[in-house]
Design an enzyme around this catalytic site. Structure first.
Site, PDB file in Angstrom:
ATOM      1  N   GLY A  33      32.003  41.179  17.748  1.00 31.19           N
ATOM      2  CA  GLY A  33      31.090  42.082  17.043  1.00 31.19           C
ATOM      3  C   GLY A  33      30.643  41.460  15.732  1.00 31.19           C
ATOM      4  N   GLY A  36      31.924  42.666   9.651  1.00 33.34           N
ATOM      5  CA  GLY A  36      32.011  44.007   9.064  1.00 33.34           C
ATOM      6  C   GLY A  36      32.053  45.129  10.083  1.00 33.34           C
ATOM      7  N   GLY A  38      34.426  45.759  12.124  1.00 32.42           N
ATOM      8  CA  GLY A  38      35.781  46.345  12.154  1.00 32.42           C
ATOM      9  C   GLY A  38      36.729  45.621  13.096  1.00 32.42           C
ATOM     10  N   LYS A  39      36.401  44.404  13.487  1.00 38.18           N
ATOM     11  CA  LYS A  39      37.258  43.645  14.418  1.00 38.18           C
ATOM     12  C   LYS A  39      38.666  43.469  13.838  1.00 38.18           C
ATOM     13  CE  LYS A  39      34.521  40.026  14.326  1.00 38.18           C
ATOM     14  NZ  LYS A  39      33.521  40.518  13.340  1.00 38.18           N
ATOM     15  N   SER A  40      38.727  42.911  12.627  1.00 38.91           N
ATOM     16  CA  SER A  40      40.041  42.612  12.032  1.00 38.91           C
ATOM     17  C   SER A  40      40.810  43.894  11.751  1.00 38.91           C
ATOM     18  CB  SER A  40      39.875  41.836  10.719  1.00 38.91           C
ATOM     19  OG  SER A  40      39.063  40.713  10.921  1.00 38.91           O
ATOM     20  N   SER A 107      32.075  35.632  17.717  1.00 40.68           N
ATOM     21  CA  SER A 107      31.723  35.063  19.036  1.00 40.68           C
ATOM     22  C   SER A 107      30.357  35.585  19.494  1.00 40.68           C
ATOM     23  CB  SER A 107      32.821  35.331  20.065  1.00 40.68           C
ATOM     24  OG  SER A 107      33.355  36.636  20.007  1.00 40.68           O
TER      25      SER A 107
HETATM   26  N1  PPS Z   1      27.162  32.177   8.417  1.00 36.36           N
HETATM   27  C1  PPS Z   1      28.139  33.018   8.750  1.00 36.36           C
HETATM   28  N2  PPS Z   1      27.985  33.851   9.813  1.00 36.36           N
HETATM   29  C2  PPS Z   1      28.979  34.679  10.137  1.00 36.36           C
HETATM   30  N3  PPS Z   1      30.169  34.780   9.480  1.00 36.36           N
HETATM   31  C3  PPS Z   1      30.360  33.967   8.421  1.00 36.36           C
HETATM   32  C4  PPS Z   1      29.353  33.067   8.005  1.00 36.36           C
HETATM   33  N4  PPS Z   1      29.819  32.408   6.925  1.00 36.36           N
HETATM   34  C5  PPS Z   1      31.055  32.858   6.669  1.00 36.36           C
HETATM   35  N5  PPS Z   1      31.395  33.805   7.561  1.00 36.36           N
HETATM   36  C6  PPS Z   1      32.734  34.418   7.615  1.00 36.36           C
HETATM   37  O1  PPS Z   1      33.351  33.856   8.776  1.00 36.36           O
HETATM   38  C7  PPS Z   1      33.828  34.866   9.628  1.00 36.36           C
HETATM   39  C8  PPS Z   1      33.374  34.638  11.081  1.00 36.36           C
HETATM   40  O2  PPS Z   1      34.097  33.622  11.679  1.00 36.36           O
HETATM   41  P1  PPS Z   1      34.179  33.540  13.264  1.00 36.36           P
HETATM   42  O3  PPS Z   1      35.057  32.384  13.549  1.00 36.36           O
HETATM   43  O4  PPS Z   1      34.588  34.857  13.778  1.00 36.36           O
HETATM   44  O5  PPS Z   1      32.665  33.245  13.657  1.00 36.36           O
HETATM   45  S1  PPS Z   1      32.100  32.746  15.058  1.00 36.36           S
HETATM   46  O6  PPS Z   1      32.800  33.476  16.119  1.00 36.36           O
HETATM   47  O7  PPS Z   1      32.327  31.315  15.161  1.00 36.36           O
HETATM   48  O8  PPS Z   1      30.662  33.061  15.026  1.00 36.36           O
HETATM   49  C9  PPS Z   1      33.249  36.173   9.141  1.00 36.36           C
HETATM   50  O9  PPS Z   1      34.333  37.079   9.249  1.00 36.36           O
HETATM   51  P2  PPS Z   1      34.208  38.562   9.806  1.00 36.36           P
HETATM   52  O10 PPS Z   1      33.461  39.273   8.714  1.00 36.36           O
HETATM   53  O11 PPS Z   1      35.633  38.991   9.905  1.00 36.36           O
HETATM   54  O12 PPS Z   1      33.504  38.570  11.116  1.00 36.36           O
HETATM   55  C10 PPS Z   1      32.797  35.907   7.732  1.00 36.36           C
HETATM   56  O13 PPS Z   1      33.787  36.322   6.840  1.00 36.36           O
HETATM   57  N1  ADP Z   2      35.694  53.395  12.027  1.00 36.93           N
HETATM   58  C1  ADP Z   2      35.986  52.227  11.457  1.00 36.93           C
HETATM   59  N2  ADP Z   2      36.589  51.267  12.188  1.00 36.93           N
HETATM   60  C2  ADP Z   2      36.876  50.054  11.619  1.00 36.93           C
HETATM   61  N3  ADP Z   2      36.595  49.744  10.325  1.00 36.93           N
HETATM   62  C3  ADP Z   2      35.989  50.680   9.565  1.00 36.93           C
HETATM   63  C4  ADP Z   2      35.660  51.950  10.090  1.00 36.93           C
HETATM   64  N4  ADP Z   2      35.065  52.659   9.118  1.00 36.93           N
HETATM   65  C5  ADP Z   2      35.025  51.883   8.029  1.00 36.93           C
HETATM   66  N5  ADP Z   2      35.600  50.688   8.264  1.00 36.93           N
HETATM   67  C6  ADP Z   2      35.710  49.601   7.272  1.00 36.93           C
HETATM   68  O1  ADP Z   2      34.816  48.572   7.675  1.00 36.93           O
HETATM   69  C7  ADP Z   2      35.326  47.305   7.262  1.00 36.93           C
HETATM   70  C8  ADP Z   2      35.416  46.393   8.469  1.00 36.93           C
HETATM   71  O2  ADP Z   2      35.816  45.119   8.038  1.00 36.93           O
HETATM   72  P1  ADP Z   2      36.548  44.085   8.980  1.00 36.93           P
HETATM   73  O3  ADP Z   2      37.634  44.736   9.741  1.00 36.93           O
HETATM   74  O4  ADP Z   2      36.892  42.908   8.127  1.00 36.93           O
HETATM   75  O5  ADP Z   2      35.379  43.732  10.002  1.00 36.93           O
HETATM   76  P2  ADP Z   2      35.175  42.394  10.837  1.00 36.93           P
HETATM   77  O6  ADP Z   2      36.512  41.812  11.088  1.00 36.93           O
HETATM   78  O7  ADP Z   2      34.471  42.831  12.082  1.00 36.93           O
HETATM   79  O8  ADP Z   2      34.323  41.531   9.960  1.00 36.93           O
HETATM   80  C9  ADP Z   2      36.681  47.555   6.628  1.00 36.93           C
HETATM   81  O9  ADP Z   2      36.537  47.602   5.230  1.00 36.93           O
HETATM   82  C10 ADP Z   2      37.077  48.934   7.187  1.00 36.93           C
HETATM   83  O10 ADP Z   2      37.922  49.647   6.314  1.00 36.93           O
END
Ligand code: PPS
Ligand code: ADP
Length: 207
Positions: A33, A36, A38-40, A107
């Site tokens: 996804g 942001g 909510g994966k982690s 991904s």
């Molecule tokens: N250009 C760009 N695009 C997307 N994301 C970025 C980028 N630069 C840094 N980040 C940070 O890296 C996290 C994503 O890493 P991933 O390994 O999940 O990415 S991927 O699957 O290879 O596309 C992603 O974490 P999540 O927010 O948890 O998804 C970001 O924190």
């Molecule tokens: N229903 C929900 N499920 C998951 N996260 C949520 C939800 N509502 C709000 N959030 C917030 O959204 C953010 C998601 O961040 P994160 O888990 O780092 O996303 P990702 O790993 O996809 O980048 C967190 O700050 C979390 O507290």
């Protein structure tokens, strides 16, 4: 493959024996996804719930593995592909070791996710689409990366100027902009229970 003359060396213990030792099946839970979405956040809750049930787990998270084994990779389509390929291979080893492996990676490409899925037996890979609108992800912006992407400080950011291809037929969809974290957690746990990944009686397993 670059190397030739490579011959697989078999171990005397097989995956099913390791699964028997830990008392449950091993599987990949692949969370995909937008940043942001909510994966982690969901991943750690699912892991905690599984751990409570005495299930052996491990999380592979993009932000973490990119500080270690994948620190030589960026965010070009080729590097994302290699990132996902390596994680697929690591997950395969983990599943072979008997571990329930939770992977949280954007991904963004269907093709790359499909390549990972093909490494596993059908029941060993569960794709979970952590679905959330770009508007909501950008509103959350937990790491302020969307802000940087909008201002041009980050280029090639998923959802802004790099693509995200939605899963076509995911096993589970959790809509984090429409439901609570607790509801999403319940949805994943219900799925694992229904499909007998957890509360699974090992005596039912033929080896
Ligand atoms: N250009 C760009 N695009 C997307 N994301 C970025 C980028 N630069 C840094 N980040 C940070 O890296 C996290 C994503 O890493 P991933 O390994 O999940 O990415 S991927 O699957 O290879 O596309 C992603 O974490 P999540 O927010 O948890 O998804 C970001 O924190
Ligand atoms: N229903 C929900 N499920 C998951 N996260 C949520 C939800 N509502 C709000 N959030 C917030 O959204 C953010 C998601 O961040 P994160 O888990 O780092 O996303 P990702 O790993 O996809 O980048 C967190 O700050 C979390 O507290």
């Amino acid at each position: 493959m670059k190397a030739s003359n490579i011959i697989w060396h078999k171990s005397k213990i097989v995956k099913e024996e390791r699964q028997k030792l830990v008392g449950h099946r091993s599987v990949v839970l692949w969370f995909t996804g937008l940043s942001g979405a909510g994966k982690s956040t969901l991943c750690v809750e699912v892991e905690r719930e599984l751990h409570k049930r005495r299930i052996l787990t491990y999380i592979l998270d993009g932000d973490n593995v990119r500080q270690g084994i994948n620190k030589n990779l960026g965010f070009s389509p080729e590097d994302r592909k290699e990132n996902i390929r390596r994680i697929g291979e690591i997950s395969k080893l983990m599943v072979d070791a008997g571990i329930v492996t939770l992977c949280a990676f954007i991904s963004p490409y269907c093709k790359d996710r499909k390549i990972v899925r093909q490494l596993f037996n059908e029941e060993e890979f569960i794709e979970i689409y952590v679905k959330c609108s770009l508007i909501e992800c950008e509103k959350r912006d937990p790491k302020k990366l969307y802000k940087k992407a909008r201002s041009g400080e980050i280029i090639g950011f998923t959802g802004i100027d790099a693509p995200y291809e939605e899963p076509v037929n995911p096993d589970i969809i959790v809509e984090t902009d429409k439901q609570s974290l607790e509801k999403s957690l319940q949805q994943v746990i219900d799925y694992l229970e229904q499909k007998q990944y957890i509360n699974f009686k090992y005596t039912d397993y033929s080896i």
